[in-house]
Design a protein around this motif. Structure first.
Motif, PDB file in Angstrom:
ATOM      1  N   GLN A 744       0.824  -1.200   0.000  1.00 44.58           N
ATOM      2  CA  GLN A 744       0.000   0.000   0.000  1.00 44.58           C
ATOM      3  C   GLN A 744       0.865   1.261   0.000  1.00 44.58           C
ATOM      4  OE1 GLN A 744      -3.280   0.070  -0.205  1.00 44.58           O
ATOM      5  NE2 GLN A 744      -3.729  -2.111   0.074  1.00 44.58           N
ATOM      6  N   HIS A 745       0.226   2.355  -0.404  1.00 41.68           N
ATOM      7  CA  HIS A 745       0.844   3.674  -0.238  1.00 41.68           C
ATOM      8  C   HIS A 745      -0.155   4.596   0.438  1.00 41.68           C
ATOM      9  CE1 HIS A 745      -1.392   5.257  -3.701  1.00 41.68           C
ATOM     10  NE2 HIS A 745      -1.002   4.186  -4.386  1.00 41.68           N
ATOM     11  N   ASN A 746       0.162   5.868   0.520  1.00 45.45           N
ATOM     12  CA  ASN A 746      -0.611   6.777   1.361  1.00 45.45           C
ATOM     13  C   ASN A 746      -1.898   7.276   0.724  1.00 45.45           C
ATOM     14  OD1 ASN A 746       0.960   8.173  -0.521  1.00 45.45           O
ATOM     15  ND2 ASN A 746       0.965  10.044   0.694  1.00 45.45           N
ATOM     16  N   ASN A 747      -2.174   6.954  -0.548  1.00 42.84           N
ATOM     17  CA  ASN A 747      -3.398   7.443  -1.166  1.00 42.84           C
ATOM     18  C   ASN A 747      -3.821   6.505  -2.289  1.00 42.84           C
ATOM     19  OD1 ASN A 747      -5.560   8.950  -2.050  1.00 42.84           O
ATOM     20  ND2 ASN A 747      -4.313  10.506  -3.095  1.00 42.84           N
ATOM     21  N   THR A 748      -4.562   5.474  -1.944  1.00 42.16           N
ATOM     22  CA  THR A 748      -5.039   4.518  -2.945  1.00 42.16           C
ATOM     23  C   THR A 748      -6.498   4.756  -3.312  1.00 42.16           C
ATOM     24  OG1 THR A 748      -5.606   2.944  -1.207  1.00 42.16           O
ATOM     25  CG2 THR A 748      -3.416   2.748  -2.192  1.00 42.16           C
ATOM     26  N   GLU A 749      -7.130   5.778  -2.745  1.00 44.72           N
ATOM     27  CA  GLU A 749      -8.534   6.063  -3.034  1.00 44.72           C
ATOM     28  C   GLU A 749      -8.655   6.979  -4.243  1.00 44.72           C
ATOM     29  OE1 GLU A 749     -10.814   4.513  -1.476  1.00 44.72           O
ATOM     30  OE2 GLU A 749      -9.491   3.631   0.043  1.00 44.72           O
ATOM     31  N   LEU A 750      -9.842   6.969  -4.844  1.00 43.90           N
ATOM     32  CA  LEU A 750     -10.141   7.885  -5.937  1.00 43.90           C
ATOM     33  C   LEU A 750     -10.222   9.297  -5.371  1.00 43.90           C
ATOM     34  CD1 LEU A 750     -10.767   7.850  -8.989  1.00 43.90           C
ATOM     35  CD2 LEU A 750     -13.191   7.754  -8.383  1.00 43.90           C
ATOM     36  N   THR A 751      -9.428  10.209  -5.921  1.00 43.25           N
ATOM     37  CA  THR A 751      -9.296  11.553  -5.359  1.00 43.25           C
ATOM     38  C   THR A 751      -9.764  12.583  -6.377  1.00 43.25           C
ATOM     39  OG1 THR A 751      -7.400  10.806  -4.063  1.00 43.25           O
ATOM     40  CG2 THR A 751      -7.695  13.189  -4.303  1.00 43.25           C
ATOM     41  N   ARG A 752     -10.648  13.452  -5.941  1.00 42.37           N
ATOM     42  CA  ARG A 752     -11.273  14.444  -6.814  1.00 42.37           C
ATOM     43  C   ARG A 752     -10.415  15.698  -6.906  1.00 42.37           C
ATOM     44  NH1 ARG A 752     -16.737  15.117  -7.919  1.00 42.37           N
ATOM     45  NH2 ARG A 752     -17.049  16.697  -9.529  1.00 42.37           N
ATOM     46  N   LEU A 753     -10.332  16.278  -8.097  1.00 36.78           N
ATOM     47  CA  LEU A 753      -9.608  17.517  -8.327  1.00 36.78           C
ATOM     48  C   LEU A 753     -10.572  18.570  -8.820  1.00 36.78           C
ATOM     49  CD1 LEU A 753      -6.384  16.239 -10.138  1.00 36.78           C
ATOM     50  CD2 LEU A 753      -6.619  16.890  -7.756  1.00 36.78           C
ATOM     51  N   ARG A 754     -10.515  19.759  -8.257  1.00 37.61           N
ATOM     52  CA  ARG A 754     -11.335  20.892  -8.672  1.00 37.61           C
ATOM     53  C   ARG A 754     -10.488  21.846  -9.520  1.00 37.61           C
ATOM     54  NH1 ARG A 754     -16.778  20.065  -7.720  1.00 37.61           N
ATOM     55  NH2 ARG A 754     -17.100  19.220  -5.625  1.00 37.61           N
ATOM     56  N   PRO A 755     -11.133  22.665 -10.307  1.00 37.52           N
ATOM     57  CA  PRO A 755     -10.356  23.683 -11.036  1.00 37.52           C
ATOM     58  C   PRO A 755      -9.586  24.565 -10.063  1.00 37.52           C
ATOM     59  CG  PRO A 755     -12.597  23.553 -11.892  1.00 37.52           C
ATOM     60  CD  PRO A 755     -12.562  22.711 -10.651  1.00 37.52           C
ATOM     61  N   SER A 756      -8.343  24.860 -10.409  1.00 37.51           N
ATOM     62  CA  SER A 756      -7.490  25.649  -9.512  1.00 37.51           C
ATOM     63  C   SER A 756      -6.873  26.790 -10.300  1.00 37.51           C
ATOM     64  CB  SER A 756      -6.402  24.771  -8.892  1.00 37.51           C
ATOM     65  OG  SER A 756      -5.690  24.106  -9.910  1.00 37.51           O
ATOM     66  N   PRO A 757      -7.596  27.906 -10.412  1.00 36.49           N
ATOM     67  CA  PRO A 757      -7.037  29.057 -11.138  1.00 36.49           C
ATOM     68  C   PRO A 757      -5.726  29.510 -10.511  1.00 36.49           C
ATOM     69  CG  PRO A 757      -9.382  29.360 -10.674  1.00 36.49           C
ATOM     70  CD  PRO A 757      -8.943  28.163  -9.900  1.00 36.49           C
ATOM     71  N   GLY A 758      -4.785  29.810 -11.360  1.00 39.95           N
ATOM     72  CA  GLY A 758      -3.478  30.248 -10.878  1.00 39.95           C
ATOM     73  C   GLY A 758      -2.503  29.109 -10.713  1.00 39.95           C
ATOM     74  N   GLY A 759      -2.990  27.885 -10.647  1.00 40.65           N
ATOM     75  CA  GLY A 759      -2.088  26.747 -10.536  1.00 40.65           C
ATOM     76  C   GLY A 759      -2.087  25.967 -11.840  1.00 40.65           C
ATOM     77  N   ASN A 760      -0.962  25.932 -12.496  1.00 38.01           N
ATOM     78  CA  ASN A 760      -0.893  25.281 -13.801  1.00 38.01           C
ATOM     79  C   ASN A 760      -0.895  23.765 -13.695  1.00 38.01           C
ATOM     80  OD1 ASN A 760      -0.788  27.751 -15.121  1.00 38.01           O
ATOM     81  ND2 ASN A 760       1.465  27.854 -14.931  1.00 38.01           N
ATOM     82  N   GLN A 761      -0.357  23.228 -12.603  1.00 37.58           N
ATOM     83  CA  GLN A 761      -0.231  21.782 -12.464  1.00 37.58           C
ATOM     84  C   GLN A 761      -0.591  21.369 -11.046  1.00 37.58           C
ATOM     85  OE1 GLN A 761       3.843  21.063 -13.518  1.00 37.58           O
ATOM     86  NE2 GLN A 761       3.394  20.820 -15.700  1.00 37.58           N
TER      87      GLN A 761
END
Length: 1420
Positions: A744-761
Motif C-alpha cells: 500500500q501507499h498513502n493514497n489509494t482512493e479515488l481523489t477528486r480535483l477541482r479547477p485551480s485558477p493560478g495553478g498550472n499543475q
C-alpha cells in the motif's frame, strides 16, 4: 615431472612450495608467488588449459640468502620456445622470465644444472636490484646479537640452561633455555633495548634433547610491565610450536607488533620431555615522535598542543587526514578538537574507554555537543591505539585500531575549513582533558610533534608537555578461569591487633554479573566474610553457623568492563563498604570484623579444607589492580616470584580483558552483551534469529508463506533473507490462481480535483509502506507486477497526442522515478492510453478518452505492468485549471505475484553432473538454504574448498543430512537424523548456518542440531575454489535429484540459467503435488503447475487457496435457493428415448449429504431434494429442536421419518450434519456425536431427481401437507458448506450464479456465519482488485469518497429512467417465455466470479453477459 592441477595449486603451503597465482592470457605466461590465505585458486578453465598444454615443476631454494625463496615454473609454450618464470620471496619480490632451449625429454641431471645456472643469474639480478625500492625490508634478526643480560626468565634448570642460551641455531650451554619446573607459570623474556617493529617469530627446541614447545603465547610491552597478549586477526591467542628439537618453525605476524620487551609463555610441550626453547625474532628499528600530556592537579593549566593554520594559506581541500597513536590510563578526556569559522568544530573524546565523535557549535561551554559516532572500547588500557580521521567530501572515515566507521557529515560542514587544531584539551570547555602519551601526530602528513619540538610558531605548547612518554607502573592481575585465586597474608600488625581494625582496597573490572571478589575467615566469631558480585551489584555478607548475620549492598551495573574501586573498612565498631570512592554507593553497619591470617581474592584453592576459605558463589573472572591492605599496596611482582602469598592460574602483570562486543558481531541490529568468556546477541524485535541474529525469521515472499500452508493475511517478508534489507510488512492475497503481494501507499482512493485558477499543475507524491530498497527488491524477484492508474475526467485532457507535449505524466521506478508519458493499459514510450492501443477511444483522432476534451465524464484507466517503471512515485496533472475542468485520479496499490527465486530449480540426472559458481564468501557468517527431492540414498548437495578450509552439505544416507566445514580448527560436523526416509521424491528443506559462535543445521520441521565453535579458535572461513552444486571437485559422490531455491547469505543462485548450458543437468523440476498436495483440503484436488501447484476446489463445497474457506450465507424466511438438475427435454433432444430411460439416468442408489447450520428457528426445513416421480428427501428441525430426515422413495407409500437423538439444535450454535445412504441403509452424524444407523423399508432407489432447494420451498403443491406447511415457513439462520454428492448448491449460488443452474429468491447474503470462530482472521479471501473497463464512457460521475456534487440530481433522474426500462423488459420477458422462475435478488454479494465450469450438472453454457442475469423469466 608433475602435471599442474588446480587441486595442487590449492594445497601448496608455506614458502617451501610456491603455487600458481595468475595467468596473463595475452602472453600465456605463468607467474609463481608465495601462497597466502587470501589468494584465489586458478579458475577451472585455466587449470584445464594447463592440463592440456603445460608441464610444471615447483620448488624452492634458500642458499643465497637465509630469507630468500626462489620458485620456478617451466612452462611449455609449444615447439618453438619455453620460458621459466621465477619469483623471489624477498620484499619487494623480483621476477625474471628467461628463455630456455626447448628440450624434448627432461633428464634430471641436465635439468638440475640448468636450474643452478638460472639461480645464479637470478641472484645477480637480485643483488643489483636490491634496495632500489622505497619500502625498507623489515626482517632483520633481532635476538641473535643481544647480550645475555637482555634475557630474563621465570626460572632456569641450571646455569647451562640459562635464558641467555635461547638463541636460534646456537648450541652454547645446554643448547637452549629450560626452566626449573615445566608448568604454565614459566616465561622467557627478551629486552630488545628500544622500541622495535617485530614482524616474525621463530622457535626451536633445545639442541640435542627431547625438549621443545608445541604451543605458546606471545606477550609484548614497552616497559616490562603491563603486558599485552598478541592475538592473530581472528582472536587466536596461541601459536603452534615445534615437533622436534632441531627444526625451525617461523610465524609471520599478521600485524607487526611494536614493543621493547617480548615475553614467551609456554602452553604445551613434548610430553616425553620438558620445556626447551631457542628463539629468534625478526623486524627492524622503529622511530617515532612522542609527546606526553600531564593533566595532573599540579599543573597550572591543561596540557595541550594547539596548531593554527596559516591565515593566508590555502584552506579548502578535498581531503583532510589526521592520524596519531595514543595511550592512557584515564577512561575519559578530550583527545582532539578541530575548530572552524564561527566555533563550528568536531571533537574526539574518550568517554568510558570509548572514542566519541562529537559535533560542537559555538565557542561557549554551555552548548551541548551532538554525537555522530562511537567506536573502540577499553582504550584506557595503557597500550598504544591507532586513531585516524579522514574527511572525504561529505563524509568522514573514523578509524580506531583496525576498525573503520563511515560517518555522514552534517550539512553545516559542507563549506567547513579547519582553522585550529587542539590536541589534549579544548579551550573554554569544562570537559576532562586528556592525560597520557601521543605518538606520530600528523595532519595532512605534517608532523605536529616535530613542529612543536622545533618551536614552530604555528604550534603552541600549553601546560606540562614533555617530549617523552613517562608511563606509570600499574601491575594488574587477571583471573581467567575456575581455578584462579590469589591468597595474601594479613600484615602481622593487623593480624595481632585486638582492635579488630581492617582496611582492604582494590580495583576490578569484569563483564560478569556475579563472582567472589574477597573472602576471609573470622576466627574469633567462627564465621566468614564474603564480598562478592551478584546481579552486577556489590554485596557483603557475614555468615555464621548456616545463617547470615549481616548483609550490605552497594553500586550497580558493575559488570560494564570499567575499572571500579572497592574499599572495605572495619574500624571502631563500624563496617563500611564503598564503591568508586562513594560515587557508586556506600553501605554502613554497626559492626566490626577481625580477620584471620589470610585473605583470598577471586576464589579458593581447590585443596582448601573449607575452614578458612569457602566459596558458595560463582568464581570471579576479570582483572584486579592496586590491591592494598591497611593502606599498603601489595607488590604483585613479589607474588609472581612466589615471594609473597600464593596463587593459582593467574596472569600477573597484565589485564586480559577483551571486549567481544566491539565491534559487535551481532547482525541486523541485534544487541550484544557479554560475559568474560562469551558474547550473546539479543535478537528480539530484530526479525532475525540465531547466535548472531544472522538468519531471518520471515519468509522471502508471499509464495513461500503459501507453501507453508498459510492463507491470506498480513505478513512480514524478507526479500533477501539474511542480507542487509530489512523485513517489510505486506498483505498476501492468496487466491486460487495466484499469490499476490500487495504493498500500500498513502493514497489509494479515488481523489477528486477541482479547477485551480493560478495553478498550472497539480503534483502528488506517493509514500509507500516499505522502504525504497525493500520495494525494488520485491519487484525484482516477482514474476509479474502491476499497478492501477486511473484518470476520470470532464473537460480535462491527459496526454495530448503522441507527437505533442503531454499535459500530464507520472514518475516511476528507482529513486525519485523516471518521467513516464504513457497511461495504464498501454506500453512504455507510446504516449497513449489503453483505448489508443485497442483502437476504441471515443475520438479516433486521439489516443486517450480524456484527450477528446468533452463535457461528459469519461475515463482512461488500466494496469501498469512494466516492472522497470514501477512503482508509481508521483503524478503530475496539468489540464485542471480551465473553467469547467474536473478530474479524479486513482493510483492503486502495487501488486505482484510469482517468486522467481522460490521455484528456481535444477535436476541432476547423473552422479558426475554438477553446476559450478564463483567462490562463496561467507568469512564470518554463512547461511545456506535449499529444498531437495531425490530417490537416491546419498549425494553431495554443495561443496566449496579452500587451501585448508572447506564447507560441504551432503545427504550421507537415506535418513541423514550432514553439514561439515573447517575454518582452521579441524573438520566439524553437524548431523540431523530423520525417522522417515528422505529419498521419497518429496521436497525437503535444508537450512545450514555457520557463524563465529556455532553451526546449526535444520531439516524440515525437525529439531535443529547445533555444534558450538571452539572458544578461542579460528573463525574466518577462507575459500578460493569454485562452488560446486550437486557434486564435488573430485566428481565423486554426486547428487541425483532436484535442488530448488538455493540461497547463500540471502542471494539466490540462478540454477536454471546455469543448468541450461550444462550437460547432465536440466533446468526446472516438476512434481510438486506429492509434497504440497496435502494442503488441498475438503476434497480439493492438487493440480501441477510449472512453478508450483494449485488446489482445484470445483468438487469441494469450500473455496479459497486451499479449499479451506467455508461458503456460508445468511437466510431470511423468504430466501430460497433452487438448484435444477438435468431436465427431461434437454436430455431427450435429438433422441427417441422414452421418458423412463431418461429418468433412469438420474436414479440414485446412494447419497452423501453434508452441511452446517446455525438457527434459533424450529420447526424449519433445511434441505429438500425432489424428483419427477413425487419422491423426495427432506432434512428439517422439528418442533422439539431435533433433527429429522424424511425419505419418500416410493410415491405410493408413506414417508419414512428418521429422527436423531441429538437435542437442542435450534440453539443458535453451529452444528454439522452428515447423512449417508446406501440403498436402504442410512447413517446420520451430528457434530461429534456418535453415528446413528437406520434402515428404510423402500426399495432404495431415488428416481429421477429434479431439483434441490435450500430455504423456503415455493410451488409446494406436490408436497405432503405437513411438509408443505413447514416449507411455507422458510428458514431463518445460516447455512454453510452444503454438499449433495458432488454438487455444492450454495457455493454455486454465491460464487457462480451465471454459470450454474441455480436461481435465487429473496435476500441471500454471503457471510462468515458458518465459521466456528467469528474472530478468524482469514474468514474471507480478499480478491485482487480489478479496475473497470479502461475505455468506459458514460454520463455518471466517478465515485469519489465523501464527495457530493450537483450532478447527483442528474444521476438520480437517469437511475429512475433505467429502472422503468428494466421493469418493462422484465414484464415483456414474462409474456415471451411463459415460464415461472424465481427472481434472483440483487443483494447477493459474491466474490470474483470464475468462468470455469465447476459443476457437473449445468443447464447453460458459460455466460459472458456482464450483467450476470439469468436468460430465463424473472417472476416479479
Amino acid at each position: 615431472m608433475k602435471t599442474c592441477s588446480c587441486r595442487q595449486t590449492r594445497t601448496c603451503q608455506l614458502k617451501k612450495t610456491l603455487f600458481l597465482s595468475s595467468v596473463r592470457s595475452d602472453e600465456e605466461r605463468l607467474t609463481c608467488s608465495p601462497p597466502s590465505r587470501s589468494r584465489k585458486c586458478l579458475s577451472e578453465e585455466t587449470c584445464l588449459r594447463l592440463h592440456r598444454h603445460h608441464h610444471c615443476l615447483t620448488g624452492s631454494l634458500e642458499a643465497f640468502h637465509p630469507r630468500l625463496t626462489v620458485g620456478f615454473e617451466e612452462i611449455s609454450l609449444g615447439a618453438g620456445e619455453e620460458r621459466l618464470a621465477v619469483s623471489l620471496s624477498l620484499s619487494p619480490p623480483a621476477a625474471v622470465v628467461l628463455p630456455l632451449q626447448p628440450p624434448r625429454r627432461f633428464i634430471m641431471d641436465l635439468w638440475t644444472k640448468r636450474v643452478v645456472g638460472i639461480i645464479v643469474q637470478v641472484a645477480l639480478l637480485l643483488s643489483s636490484s636490491y634496495g632500489t625500492t622505497g619500502e625498507e625490508v623489515c626482517d632483520s634478526a633481532l635476538v641473535s646479537n643481544l647480550p645475555p643480560s637482555s634475557f630474563r626468565s621465570s626460572s632456569q634448570l641450571s646455569s647451562s640452561h640459562a635464558p641467555g642460551f635461547a638463541k636460534l641455531n646456537r648450541r652454547d650451554g645446554a643448547g637452549g633455555w629450560s626452566p626449573l619446573t615445566s608448568d604454565r607459570y614459566q616465561w622467557l623474556e627478551v629486552s630488545l633495548g628500544e622500541r622495535t617493529k617485530i614482524t616474525a617469530v621463530a622457535t626451536q627446541g633445545r639442541y640435542g634433547s627431547s625438549d621443545w614447545l608445541t604451543s605458546y603465547l606471545l606477550m609484548f610491552s614497552d616497559t616490562g610491565h603491563n603486558w599485552k597478549q598478541y592475538r592473530q586477526e581472528d582472536s587466536i591467542g596461541s601459536f603452534p610450536g615445534n615437533s622436534n628439537a632441531d627444526s625451525v618453525v617461523q610465524y609471520k605476524l599478521q600485524q607487526p607488533a611494536i614493543a621493547r620487551f617480548l615475553r614467551l609463555i609456554p602452553l604445551a610441550w613434548n610430553p616425553s620431555g620438558r620445556i626447551g626453547l631457542r628463539l629468534e625474532t625478526y623486524g627492524c628499528p622503529y622511530t617515532s615522535d612522542v609527546v606526553s600530556l600531564d593533566d595532573s592537579s599540579s599543573s597550572s593549566s591543561s596540557s595541550s598542543l594547539v596548531y593554527r593554520l596559516s591565515p593566508g594559506g590555502p584552506r579548502r581541500t578535498s581531503r583532510d587526514v589526521i592520524s596519531l597513536k595514543f595511550k592512557t590510563l584515564r577512561n575519559s578526556g578530550t583527545l582532539l578538537h578541530a575548530e572552524g569559522e564561527g566555533g563550528l568544530g568536531l571533537s574526539l573524546e574518550l568517554e568510558r574507554g570509548k572514542l566519541q565523535l562529537l559535533l560542537r557549535q559555538g565557542r561557549t561551554s554551555s552548548s551541548e555537543p551532538r554525537r555522530l559516532a562511537s567506536l573502540g572500547s577499553l582504550l584506557d588500557d595503557q597500550h598504544w591505539h591507532h586513531l585516524a580521521v579522514e574527511r572525504r567530501g561529505s563524509h568522514l572515515n573514523l578509524t580506531v585500531d583496525k576498525h573503520t566507521e563511515r560517518v555522514q557529515i552534517p550539512a553545516e560542514f559542507s563549506h567547513w575549513d579547519i582553522e585550529q587544531l587542539s590536541v589534549g584539551a579544548v579551550q573554554r570547555s569544562q570537559k576532562l582533558n586528556f592525560h597520557g602519551c601521543l605518538e606520530n601526530l600528523l595532519y595532512n602528513d605534517l608532523n605536529l610533534i616535530e613542529l612543536a619540538k622545533n618551536n614552530d610558531q604555528q604550534v603552541t605548547v600549553v601546560g606540562n608537555v614533555t617530549f617523552s612518554c613517562a608511563e606509570p607502573v600499574s601491575v594488574a592481575v587477571t583471573f581467567p578461569g575456575p581455578q584462579s585465586f590469589l591468597q595474601l597474608p594479613l600484615p602481622t600488625a593487623t593480624a595481632s591487633s585486638s582492635s579488630g581494625g581492617l582496611t582492604v582496597g582494590f580495583q576490578f573490572r569484569t563483564w560478569d554479573k556475579a563472582g567472589l571478589l574477597l573472602t576471609f575467615a573470622l576466627p574469633q566469631e567462627g564465621g566468614v566474610v564474603w564480598l562478592y558480585l551478584s546481579e552486577a551489584r556489590l554485596r557483603l555478607q557475614i555468615h555464621k553457623a548456616g545463617r547470615a548475620l549481616l548483609e550490605l549492598s552497594a553500586g550497580s551495573a558493575l559488570n560494564d568492563g570499567q575499572w571500579h574501586s572497592v574499599e572495605l573498612n572495619s574500624r571502631r565498631g563500624r563496617l563500611t563498604v564503598s564503591v568508586d570512592q562513594e560515587e557508586g554507593g556506600v553501605a554502613h553497619a554497626s559492626s566490626s570484623v577481625t580477620a584471620g591470617s589470610r585473605l583470598f581474592f577471586g576464589g579458593c584453592p581447590a585443596e582448601e579444607d573449607g575452614h578458612e576459605c569457602e566459596n558458595p558463589f560463582n568464581i570471579f573472572k576479570g582483572c584486579m589492580r592496586l590491591l592494598s591492605i591497611d593502606s599498603r599496596l601489595v607488590d604483585l611482582i613479589m607474588v609472581q616470584q612466589r615471594l609473597l602469598g600464593n596463587y593459582s592460574h593467574l596472569q600477573i602483570d597484565m589485564c586480559g580483558i577483551i571486549d567481544r562486543c566491539s565491534p559487535s558481531r551481532c547482525e541486523h541490529g541485534g544487541r550484544c552483551s557479554q560475559s568474560w568468556t562469551v558474547f550473546h546477541c539479543n535478537c528480539s524485535d530484530s526479525g532475525y534469529s540465531g547466535a548472531t541474529c544472522h538468519s531471518s525469521v520471515y519468509e522471502q515472499s508471499c509464495e513461500a508463506y503459501k507453501h507453508n500452508g498459510n492463507t491470506s493475511g498480513h505478513f512480514y517478508i524478507d526479500v533477501d533473507g539474511s542480507g542487509p534489507i530489512k523485513p517489510q510488512l505486506v498483505y498476501c492475497n492468496m487466491t486460487e490462481e495466484n499469490t499476490w503481494m500487495v504493498i500500500q501507499h498513502n493514497n489509494t482512493e479515488l481523489t477528486r480535483l477541482r479547477p485551480s485558477p493560478g495553478g498550472n499543475q497539480h503534483s502528488v507524491h506517493f509514500d509507500y509502506s516499505t522502504e525504497e530498497e525493500q520495494l525494488l527488491a520485491a519487484i525484482s524477484q516477482s514474476e509479474h507486477c502491476e499497478q492501477e492508474l486511473s484518470y476520470q475526467c470532464r473537460k480535462s485532457r491527459l496526454l495530448n497526442t503522441p507527437e505533442g507535449s503531454p499535459f500530464s505524466w507520472w514518475l516511476g521506478g528507482p529513486g525519485a522515478g523516471r518521467v513516464q508519458t504513457y497511461w495504464g493499459g498501454s506500453q512504455p514510450g507510446s504516449q497513449q492510453c489503453a483505448c489508443g492501443l485497442q483502437g476504441d477511444c471515443v475520438d479516433p483522432q486521439h489516443y486517450c478518452n480524456c484527450d477528446a476534451d468533452r463535457m461528459e465524464w469519461t475515463e482512461d484507466s488500466g494496469m501498469l505492468t512494466h516492472k522497470e517503471s514501477l512503482p508509481v512515485k508521483s503524478l503530475v496533472l496539468g489540464d485542471i485549471q480551465r473553467p469547467g475542468s474536473e478530474a479524479a485520479y486513482r493510483v492503486g496499490p502495487l501488486s505482484c505475484h510469482g517468486d522467481k527465486n522460490f521455484w528456481n530449480a535444477a535436476f541432476f540426472d547423473k552422479e558426475t553432473s554438477y553446476l559450478h559458481f564463483p567462490t562463496f564468501h561467507g568469512e564470518l557468517s554463512a547461511d545456506i538454504s535449499f529444498l531437495f527431492k531425490t530417490t537416491a540414498s546419498s549425494g553431495v548437495f554443495l561443496e566449496n574448498l579452500g587451501i585448508k578450509d572447506f564447507i560441504r552439505i551432503e545427504l550421507s544416507s537415506s535418513t541423514q543430512v550432514v553439514f561439515s566445514f573447517d575454518v582452521g580448527n579441524g573438520p566439524l560436523e553437524v548431523r540431523v537424523e530423520s525417522s522417515a526416509p528422505l529419498n521419497d521424491n518429496r521436497w525437503h528443506r535444508v537450512q545450514a548456518e555457520r557463524n563465529i559462535k556455532e553451526a546449526t543445521l535444520r531439516l524440515d520441521e525437525l529439531p535443529a542440531a547445533t555444534q558450538e565453535a571452539p572458544a578461542d579458535g579460528h573463525f574466518h572461513l577462507q575459500l578460493n575454489s569454485q562452488l560446486f552444486i550437486g557434486g564435488t571437485a573430485s566428481r565423486q559422490k554426486g547428487f541425483r535429484g532436484c535442488i530448488r531455491s538455493l540461497q547463500l547469505n540471502g542471494v539466490t543462485l540462478d540454477l536454471e540459467e546455469r543448468a541450461s548450458i550444462t550437460p547432465g543437468v536440466r533446468p526446472g523440476c516438476p512434481g510438486h503435488c506429492s509434497s504440497y498436495g496435502s494442503f488441498c483440503q475438503n476434497q480439493g484436488r492438487c493440480v501441477e503447475r510449472d512453478a508450483g501447484f494449485q488446489c482445484d476446489c470445483s468438487l469441494s463445497a469450500y473455496t479459497g487457496v486451499f479449499c479451506h474457506t467455508e461458503v456460508s450465507a445468511g437466510f431470511k424466511s423468504e430466501t430460497s435457493v433452487s438448484y435444477t438438475f438435468k431436465e427431461p427435454y434437454e436430455l431427450s433432444r435429438n433422441s427417441s428415448a422414452l421418458p423412463s430411460s431418461i429418468y433412469s439416468d438420474m436414479t440414485l442408489r446412494e447419497e452423501n449429504v453434508s452441511l452446517s447450520f446455525r438457527t434459533n428457528q424450529s420447526p424449519a426445513v433445511l434441505f429438500y431434494v425432489s424428483s419427477y416421480y413425487r419422491e423426495y428427501l427432506a432434512l428439517l428441525i422439528n418442533k422439539h429442536d431435533m433433527l429429522e430426515v424424511r425419505y419418500k422413495l416410493d410415491g405410493s407409500r408413506d414417508v419414512e421419518v428418521l429422527r436423531s437423538a441429538a437435542k437442542s439444535l435450534a440453539d443458535g450454535q453451529l452444528h454439522t450434519v452428515s447423512i449417508r445412504r446406501l440403498t436402504d441403509s442410512v447413517s446420520v452424524q451430528i457434530d461429534q456425536n456418535a453415528r446413528e444407523d437406520f434402515n428404510l423399508t423402500a426399495d432404495g432407489e431415488f428416481s429421477a431427481i429434479k431439483s434441490l432447494v435450500l430455504g423456503r420451498i415455493y410451488g409446494s403443491d406436490d408436497l405432503d401437507p405437513d411438509l408443505a406447511r413447514l416449507a411455507s415457513l422458510g428458514f431463518t439462520g445460516c447455512l454453510s458448506v452444503v454438499r449433495f454428492n458432488s454438487i455444492s448448491p450454495l457455493k454455486a449460488a454465491l460464487l457462480h450464479p451465471d454459470t450454474s443452474p441455480v436461481s435465487i429468491t429473496g435476500p441471500l447474503i454471503q457471510s462468515n456465519c458458518g465459521s466456528s470462530s467469528s474472530a478468524n482472521p482469514y474468514e474471507a479471501e480478499n480478491t485482487h482488485h480489478l479496475s473497470d473497463q479502461s475505455g468506459s464512457v458514460g454520463s455518471g460521475q466517478p465515485l469519489v469518497n465523501a464527495i457530493r456534487t450537483d450532478s447527483a440530481v442528474i444521476g438520480g433522474v437517469i437511475a429512475v429512467v433505467i429502472f422503468v426500462i428494466v421493469t418493462g423488459l422484465a414484464i415483456t420477458a414474462r409474456f415471451l417465455y411463459r415460464r415461472k422462475e424465481t427472481y434472483r435478488n440483487q443483494e447477493v454479494k459474491g466474490v470474483k466470479q470464475d468462468d470455469s465450469q465447476d459443476f457437473p450438472f449445468n443447464n447453460q453454457a458459460d455466460s459472458q453477459n456482464a450483467s450476470g442475469e439469468n436468460p430465463k423469466e424473472y417472476f416479479i
